[in-house]
Design an enzyme around this catalytic site. Structure first.
Site, PDB file in Angstrom:
ATOM      1  N   SER A  27       0.894  -1.178  -0.095  1.00  0.00           N
ATOM      2  CA  SER A  27       0.061   0.110  -0.114  1.00  0.00           C
ATOM      3  C   SER A  27       1.072   1.302  -0.208  1.00  0.00           C
ATOM      4  CB  SER A  27      -0.840   0.009   1.156  1.00  0.00           C
ATOM      5  OG  SER A  27      -0.198   0.260   2.378  1.00  0.00           O
ATOM      6  N   ILE A  59       3.484  -1.416   4.284  1.00  0.00           N
ATOM      7  CA  ILE A  59       2.945  -0.240   4.857  1.00  0.00           C
ATOM      8  C   ILE A  59       3.907   0.973   4.832  1.00  0.00           C
ATOM      9  CG2 ILE A  59       1.540   0.973   6.600  1.00  0.00           C
ATOM     10  CD1 ILE A  59       0.450  -1.819   7.493  1.00  0.00           C
ATOM     11  N   ILE A  86       8.174  -2.096   6.191  1.00  0.00           N
ATOM     12  CA  ILE A  86       7.867  -0.642   6.335  1.00  0.00           C
ATOM     13  C   ILE A  86       8.354  -0.142   4.914  1.00  0.00           C
ATOM     14  CG2 ILE A  86       8.674   1.576   7.385  1.00  0.00           C
ATOM     15  CD1 ILE A  86       6.939  -0.508   9.273  1.00  0.00           C
ATOM     16  N   LYS A  87       7.521   0.728   4.315  1.00  0.00           N
ATOM     17  CA  LYS A  87       7.874   1.142   2.781  1.00  0.00           C
ATOM     18  C   LYS A  87       8.422   2.545   2.931  1.00  0.00           C
ATOM     19  CE  LYS A  87       5.693   0.623  -0.699  1.00  0.00           C
ATOM     20  NZ  LYS A  87       4.456   0.858  -1.743  1.00  0.00           N
ATOM     21  N   VAL A  88       9.515   2.934   2.640  1.00  0.00           N
ATOM     22  CA  VAL A  88      10.196   3.971   2.775  1.00  0.00           C
ATOM     23  C   VAL A  88      10.686   4.569   1.437  1.00  0.00           C
ATOM     24  CG1 VAL A  88      12.295   5.346   4.003  1.00  0.00           C
ATOM     25  CG2 VAL A  88      11.163   3.343   5.171  1.00  0.00           C
TER      26      VAL A  88
END
Length: 226
Positions: A27, A59, A86-88
């Site tokens: 997402s 996310i 964790i999308k960074v």
């Protein structure tokens, strides 16, 4: 080879997992906006319930500074579970945050990758997944498949424990090419993945097979009716 759904629509996720070999869900804020769940964390917990712990959940943070990116990551992990990726986005501050998160042993997906050097920095910083934006790179006049091929070569040559999760697709051909050039995973919208099966030749083949069967054993009589 991993097929990941790029959606937070619960019905799309349920149907996608029911029919396709889906490995996870990704997402970002723009995708969240399409569904606009009132309770963000509650919605993400529902997604985890649907996909289970064996599939990955990615996310994305929204902060621009490394320290607050890490704070958001901690909140996400607290509200969902410690297995979330964790999308960074790989900005200058995002790269710093990736290093900080990996120092804590947190799963990281490096996203918004447009350039090979961006990808190399994310790789060296320890990202678990790297997400080049295939369609957007092409729209800017560069070759996303060359980026994917070069990045996968670097991963293989140097022995990095990292996967390319190609993203930003407008059609099936881009997905096929991403795999063919070395991506181990793709994340794509539900509608794009389903488009593979919107081929009239498939339906015609099935219809022809059924007609031949019924001509022998009688209309409407299936294998279980014999």
């Amino acid at each position: 080879m991993e097929f990941i759904l790029d959606t937070v629509d619960l019905e799309e996720i349920k149907d996608g997992i029911d029919h396709m070999p889906i490995s996870g869900v990704t997402s970002n804020p723009s995708i969240v906006k399409k569904t606009s769940p009132e309770d963000f964390f509650g919605h993400m917990r529902k997604i985890r319930e649907i996909i289970g712990k064996d599939r990955s959940l990615h996310i994305q943070v929204i902060s621009l500074e490394a320290d607050t990116i890490v704070e958001e990551a901690h909140r996400i992990l607290k509200e969902i579970d410690d297995q979330v990726y964790i999308k960074v986005p790989v900005s200058y501050e995002g790269l710093k945050a990736i290093k900080m998160l990996k120092a804590e042993g947190i799963h990281v997906t490096a996203t918004a990758v447009y350039d090979l050097m961006q990808a190399y920095f994310a790789l060296a910083a320890g990202a678990d997944y790297i997400a080049p934006y295939v369609n957007r790179i092409g729209n800017l006049g560069s070759d996303p498949m060359e980026l994917i091929g070069n990045l996968q070569d670097r991963i293989d040559d140097d022995g990095y424990d990292c996967k390319i999760v190609a993203a930003s697709f407008k059609g099936v051909e881009q997905i096929k090419n991403a795999f063919n050039y070395g991506a181990e995973a793709v994340t794509a919208p539900y509608a794009v993945l389903k488009q593979v099966f919107a081929n009239p030749n498939i339906d015609k083949a099935v219809t022809d097979f059924n007609q031949d069967w019924y001509s022998v054993y009688g209309e409407g009589k299936g294998i279980c009716d014999l």
